[in-house]
Design a protein around this motif. Structure first.
Motif, PDB file in Angstrom:
ATOM      1  N   GLY A   1       0.709  -1.335   0.134  1.00  0.00           N
ATOM      2  CA  GLY A   1       0.072  -0.049   0.139  1.00  0.00           C
ATOM      3  C   GLY A   1       0.833   1.222   0.031  1.00  0.00           C
ATOM      4  O   GLY A   1       2.000   1.099   0.049  1.00  0.00           O
ATOM      5  N   SER A   2       0.080   2.439  -0.222  1.00  0.00           N
ATOM      6  CA  SER A   2       1.211   3.431  -0.111  1.00  0.00           C
ATOM      7  C   SER A   2       0.465   4.591   1.076  1.00  0.00           C
ATOM      8  O   SER A   2      -0.490   4.271   1.531  1.00  0.00           O
ATOM      9  CB  SER A   2       1.029   4.418  -1.431  1.00  0.00           C
ATOM     10  N   PHE A   3       1.137   5.628   1.412  1.00  0.00           N
ATOM     11  CA  PHE A   3       0.818   6.746   2.222  1.00  0.00           C
ATOM     12  C   PHE A   3       0.961   8.003   1.800  1.00  0.00           C
ATOM     13  O   PHE A   3       2.321   8.297   1.482  1.00  0.00           O
ATOM     14  CB  PHE A   3       1.443   6.355   3.835  1.00  0.00           C
ATOM     15  N   GLY A   4       0.074   8.720   1.651  1.00  0.00           N
ATOM     16  CA  GLY A   4       0.166  10.132   1.340  1.00  0.00           C
ATOM     17  C   GLY A   4       0.285  10.140  -0.214  1.00  0.00           C
ATOM     18  O   GLY A   4       0.255   9.056  -1.125  1.00  0.00           O
ATOM     19  N   SER A   5       0.326  11.493  -0.733  1.00  0.00           N
ATOM     20  CA  SER A   5       0.356  11.541  -2.159  1.00  0.00           C
ATOM     21  C   SER A   5       1.576  12.407  -2.462  1.00  0.00           C
ATOM     22  O   SER A   5       1.793  13.515  -1.960  1.00  0.00           O
ATOM     23  CB  SER A   5      -0.821  12.143  -2.695  1.00  0.00           C
ATOM     24  N   TRP A   6       2.406  12.007  -3.448  1.00  0.00           N
ATOM     25  CA  TRP A   6       3.523  12.923  -3.886  1.00  0.00           C
ATOM     26  C   TRP A   6       3.251  13.828  -4.763  1.00  0.00           C
ATOM     27  O   TRP A   6       2.457  13.752  -5.832  1.00  0.00           O
ATOM     28  CB  TRP A   6       4.610  11.897  -4.221  1.00  0.00           C
ATOM     29  N   SER A   7       3.859  15.100  -4.756  1.00  0.00           N
ATOM     30  CA  SER A   7       3.410  15.946  -5.642  1.00  0.00           C
ATOM     31  C   SER A   7       4.348  15.640  -6.695  1.00  0.00           C
ATOM     32  O   SER A   7       5.203  15.017  -6.856  1.00  0.00           O
ATOM     33  CB  SER A   7       4.102  17.434  -5.195  1.00  0.00           C
ATOM     34  N   PRO A   8       3.674  15.962  -8.187  1.00  0.00           N
ATOM     35  CA  PRO A   8       4.407  15.556  -9.519  1.00  0.00           C
ATOM     36  C   PRO A   8       6.042  15.699  -9.527  1.00  0.00           C
ATOM     37  O   PRO A   8       6.772  15.118 -10.109  1.00  0.00           O
ATOM     38  CB  PRO A   8       3.573  16.109 -10.539  1.00  0.00           C
ATOM     39  N   ASP A   9       6.593  16.896  -8.909  1.00  0.00           N
ATOM     40  CA  ASP A   9       7.826  17.406  -8.962  1.00  0.00           C
ATOM     41  C   ASP A   9       8.589  16.779  -8.031  1.00  0.00           C
ATOM     42  O   ASP A   9      10.078  16.875  -7.933  1.00  0.00           O
ATOM     43  CB  ASP A   9       7.986  18.969  -8.948  1.00  0.00           C
TER      44      ASP A   9
ATOM     45  N   GLU B   1     -11.206  15.019   6.405  1.00  0.00           N
ATOM     46  CA  GLU B   1     -10.625  14.967   5.067  1.00  0.00           C
ATOM     47  C   GLU B   1      -9.716  13.837   4.848  1.00  0.00           C
ATOM     48  O   GLU B   1      -8.751  13.716   5.590  1.00  0.00           O
ATOM     49  CB  GLU B   1      -9.942  16.220   4.701  1.00  0.00           C
ATOM     50  N   THR B   2      -9.978  13.241   3.681  1.00  0.00           N
ATOM     51  CA  THR B   2      -9.046  12.043   3.566  1.00  0.00           C
ATOM     52  C   THR B   2      -8.960  11.734   2.136  1.00  0.00           C
ATOM     53  O   THR B   2      -9.214  12.502   1.081  1.00  0.00           O
ATOM     54  CB  THR B   2      -9.833  10.589   3.946  1.00  0.00           C
ATOM     55  N   ALA B   3      -8.076  10.930   1.804  1.00  0.00           N
ATOM     56  CA  ALA B   3      -7.565  10.425   0.402  1.00  0.00           C
ATOM     57  C   ALA B   3      -7.223  11.393  -0.381  1.00  0.00           C
ATOM     58  O   ALA B   3      -7.536  11.474  -1.662  1.00  0.00           O
ATOM     59  CB  ALA B   3      -9.113   9.687  -0.168  1.00  0.00           C
ATOM     60  N   PRO B   4      -6.124  12.165   0.094  1.00  0.00           N
ATOM     61  CA  PRO B   4      -5.608  13.260  -0.864  1.00  0.00           C
ATOM     62  C   PRO B   4      -4.867  12.729  -2.076  1.00  0.00           C
ATOM     63  O   PRO B   4      -4.382  11.631  -1.976  1.00  0.00           O
ATOM     64  CB  PRO B   4      -4.811  14.096   0.114  1.00  0.00           C
ATOM     65  N   SER B   5      -5.127  13.435  -3.193  1.00  0.00           N
ATOM     66  CA  SER B   5      -4.418  13.031  -4.595  1.00  0.00           C
ATOM     67  C   SER B   5      -4.010  14.156  -5.225  1.00  0.00           C
ATOM     68  O   SER B   5      -4.960  15.001  -5.645  1.00  0.00           O
ATOM     69  CB  SER B   5      -5.428  12.160  -5.219  1.00  0.00           C
ATOM     70  N   PHE B   6      -2.611  14.320  -5.602  1.00  0.00           N
ATOM     71  CA  PHE B   6      -2.378  15.425  -6.518  1.00  0.00           C
ATOM     72  C   PHE B   6      -2.614  15.310  -7.910  1.00  0.00           C
ATOM     73  O   PHE B   6      -2.762  14.127  -8.691  1.00  0.00           O
ATOM     74  CB  PHE B   6      -0.886  15.507  -6.468  1.00  0.00           C
TER      75      PHE B   6
END
Length: 720
Positions: free
Chosen positions: A104-112, A144-149
């Motif tokens: 699984g993953s944790f958090g969302s990386w910014s594209p840069d 607030e949940t499931a953040p995604s860039f």
């Protein structure tokens, strides 16, 4: 931090030989005190547990969660090595106490690759990489949940009260609500062009309360149960864009992947009875949905290691299926429907990932045997595969780097806890260790390699076992024995070392300590376990209370034949499914064990309080419904055989358990009291199904050791 080391070829033979010699008689030193040299509980919990690794989009870092059992924080490390950097410094569990699974993953990386956004206790935070400077993005009563860039990095999608929101990161920083029906479910998946979001939708979870008479008027038990989910897409234009359901049905659907051109979504549908699975290709505009692949099983299809995703060019779909008896890789061309099996043989495939060039697939397999995991590189066109790892133990969760030159993975062996490693895809590359989760004391401990054995279960079905011997073993003596029954049923316990998950490492350390204290310890993979093919995995169908239990009894028969296990001093323990099996074997076969420990085991499938009851999907997989299979439900519910208990039973339960509700154990205690049975009961405030905190485990293990010592005794081996 201890010095990181590189290990390669010469170490392999040493481990193999050590595993073969572990049953050899050892010289006995009467002056040696096993308790003084055994692994202490305190020293074990000074080690760390690593989970949820993922690459940054630019490939400069790997992020992961790291817990010291008192708190959990987010870290990054460079693939070239060096000291891991803590991005958060919380005394809380970042990611929650339930994030114990490696994958699984944790958090969302910014594209840069400059920051990570994550949700913690219902609010969103953005942390800079590698500086660790943090900004709180939301501060609301709602969660607030499931953040995604977004692909452009300028917007962030997230869920609040079941609605999709967009947060502008480069302008006014204001949030805009996209959906309004409160039915959204994560994860949120952006289309590659950044114009659409795919997600799940369902009615709000059904909340239920139980106030059974045996708990008294002051206690009530609450649980929730998610209803059927559909796959949906929302187009991000206009003030109130419509939500399109892609593949609506009365079954369970989930979004798997976007096509590279953003025109289609890959959806999986699973029937409510889990006997069928269909991969669907749905147009993003909702115009058409077609079936790509369908699988039917007259027993049930397990969710473990099931995946599907588009190839990088969008022309094919890579997926796994156990239709030939083992979980393997398949590739299907979308235009003509041509399907090709990419792997075959008596092994299971997991965690497949495309390399960015779309020519190769990296995957994990139980090859050369179910007690191991190795990582392989497959040339899709040629059909050729070669191993990237050959280190005996568990090498798992393979993640190709964004540039396709390296693979990060989790590795452990009999003397090392799971850590993050990286290896290049070229043939000359050597694995490099990136983290060290063991203290110097743990690294210096004399860890015992297990003996892997096989014995005949019910119907002579081969059952694998993992055996540890007392540190001062003398084959002329008889020792007390402890049998471990793993949880989840579809899980696996028999590895060359600790398995890939937090539960595995926890039991592994305790088994080593118990052996040091003078016990023979035996862990088995009864039928229904993972790693041995589909037929073994589904051999518990309609037989939860019977066939796997006989496998346990046959395992004890195997121990008795060894000649150095005292059949009058045998104990058994297990968590979850393992706990249910402990109770069942004690109740149905009262002459096999002298004591048992149940950790949050299901006691009654009709208990007032879920979700571990007749409506649970795991239960439906294996038992169907009570109307269809009343005898199977009766046999699987330990309560129906409780009068047979004649030995002490110890039960441990967390109050925040969402898998087996506390009411289950309260009812167990009530029934034991009615019958005047011998038992002990411990409650752990705030703990879930698998405990997260050091203080809980130190207390639990101390009391479990005392319990076994009192009823079995490890004070000395007894001459035969």
């Amino acid at each position: 931090m201890p010095q990181l080391k590189r290990r390669d070829g010469p170490f392999l033979t040493a481990i193999t030989i050590a595993g073969l010699l572990c049953l050899a008689p050892q010289s006995h030193d009467p002056s040696h005190d096993p308790e003084s040299s055994s692994l202490t509980l305190e020293s074990y919990f000074e080690g760390r547990w690593l989970s949820r690794p993922q690459w940054s989009p630019n490939g400069r870092y790997l992020s992961f969660l790291w817990t010291d059992w008192e708190s959990q924080n987010l870290y990054v490390v460079e693939p070239e090595g060096g000291e891991p950097t803590s991005l958060t410094r919380s005394t809380d569990f970042i990611g929650g106490t339930g994030s114990w699974s490696v994958d699984g993953s944790f958090g969302s990386w910014s594209p840069d690759g400059s920051s990570i956004v994550y949700s913690h206790r219902g609010d969103l935070y953005r942390v800079a990489v590698p500086a660790g400077d943090s900004i709180r993005l939301t501060d609301t009563v709602e969660a607030e949940t499931a953040p995604s860039f977004a692909p452009d990095g300028h917007r962030l999608a997230y869920l609040r009260d079941g609605n999709v929101y967009l947060l502008g990161l480069e302008d006014d920083g204001q949030s805009r609500r996209v959906t309004a029906d409160g039915r959204g479910r994560g994860p949120l998946r952006w289309s590659p062009d950044g114009e659409k979001i795919a997600f799940g939708i369902s009615d709000p979870a059904a909340v239920s309360w139980a106030r059974p008479p045996y708990s008294g008027p002051l206690l009530a038990f609450r649980w929730s149960r998610r209803v059927t989910t559909d796959a949906a897409v929302v187009q991000l234009d206009g003030d109130h864009p419509p939500v399109r359901i892609l593949a609506g049905s009365t079954h369970q659907e989930r979004v798997l992947d976007w096509s590279p051109d953003s025109d289609a979504v890959l959806v999986e549908r699973q029937s409510r009875d889990t006997k069928s699975r269909t991969l669907l290709l749905a147009d993003a505009d909702g115009a058409k949905t077609e079936s790509l692949y369908a699988q039917v099983d007259d027993k049930y299809i397990t969710p473990k290691d099931r995946m599907a995703e588009f190839s990088p060019d969008g022309r094919s779909v890579l997926f796994t299926s156990d239709e030939d008896g083992w979980n393997h890789l398949y590739l299907q061309t979308i235009d003509d429907g041509h399907r090709r099996q990419l792997t075959s043989g008596a092994f299971e495939v997991s965690y497949p990932e495309w390399t960015p060039d779309g020519k190769r697939v990296v995957f994990v397999a139980t090859d050369p045997g179910p007690e191991q995991r190795q990582i392989f590189l497959l040339d899709v066109e040629r059909g050729e595969r070669r191993p990237l790892t050959d280190h005996p133990g568990t090498n798992t969760y393979a993640l190709p780097s964004p540039d396709g030159r390296h693979v990060a993975y989790i590795r452990s062996d009999y003397a090392h806890f799971p850590d993050l490693w990286v290896i290049g895809l070229d043939r000359e590359s050597r694995p490099e260790q990136l983290t060290s989760s063991m203290t110097a004391e743990l690294q210096q401990h004399d860890w015992q390699p297990p003996k892997i054995i096989t014995y005949p279960g019910k119907g002579d079905l081969p059952i694998a076992g993992q055996l540890f011997l007392p540190s001062e073993f003398d084959p002329r003596q008889e020792y007390p024995g402890i049998v471990h029954l793993h949880g989840a049923a579809i899980d696996q316990a028999v590895f060359l070392g600790p398995g890939p998950n937090k539960t595995h490492v926890t039991w592994w350390a305790w088994h080593q300590r118990l052996a040091d204290l003078g016990y023979v310890v035996f862990s088995m993979d009864y039928r229904g376990s993972y790693g041995y093919g589909r037929d073994f995995r589904t051999a518990d169908y309609l037989a939860l209370g019977d066939d796997p239990i006989v496998d346990v009894v046959r395992g004890v028969d195997y121990l008795k034949k060894l000649g150095y296990v005292d059949e009058q001093r045998l104990g058994v323990y297990g968590l979850s499914t393992g706990g249910r099996m402990v109770m069942t074997v004690l109740f149905k076969h009262p002459d096999v064990f002298q004591a048992g420990i149940n950790i949050a085991g299901g006691f009654d499938y009709f208990v007032e309080g879920g979700p571990w009851d007749v409506r649970n999907s795991w239960v439906q997989n294996r038992l169907g419904t009570p109307t269809e299979n009343p005898e199977a439900f009766f046999s699987a519910s330990a309560i129906n055989f409780i009068d047979g208990l004649s030995v002490p039973l110890f039960t441990l339960q967390g109050t925040a358990d969402t898998a087996v509700n506390l009411t289950n154990s309260i009812k167990l205690v009530d029934e034991l009291l009615k019958r005047g049975k011998r038992f002990e009961f411990e409650i752990y405030p705030g703990e879930n199904h698998f405990f997260a905190r050091q203080r809980s485990w130190l207390d639990a293990f101390d009391k479990m050791e005392r319990f076994f010592d009192e009823h079995l005794g490890h004070d000395a081996a007894r001459s035969r």
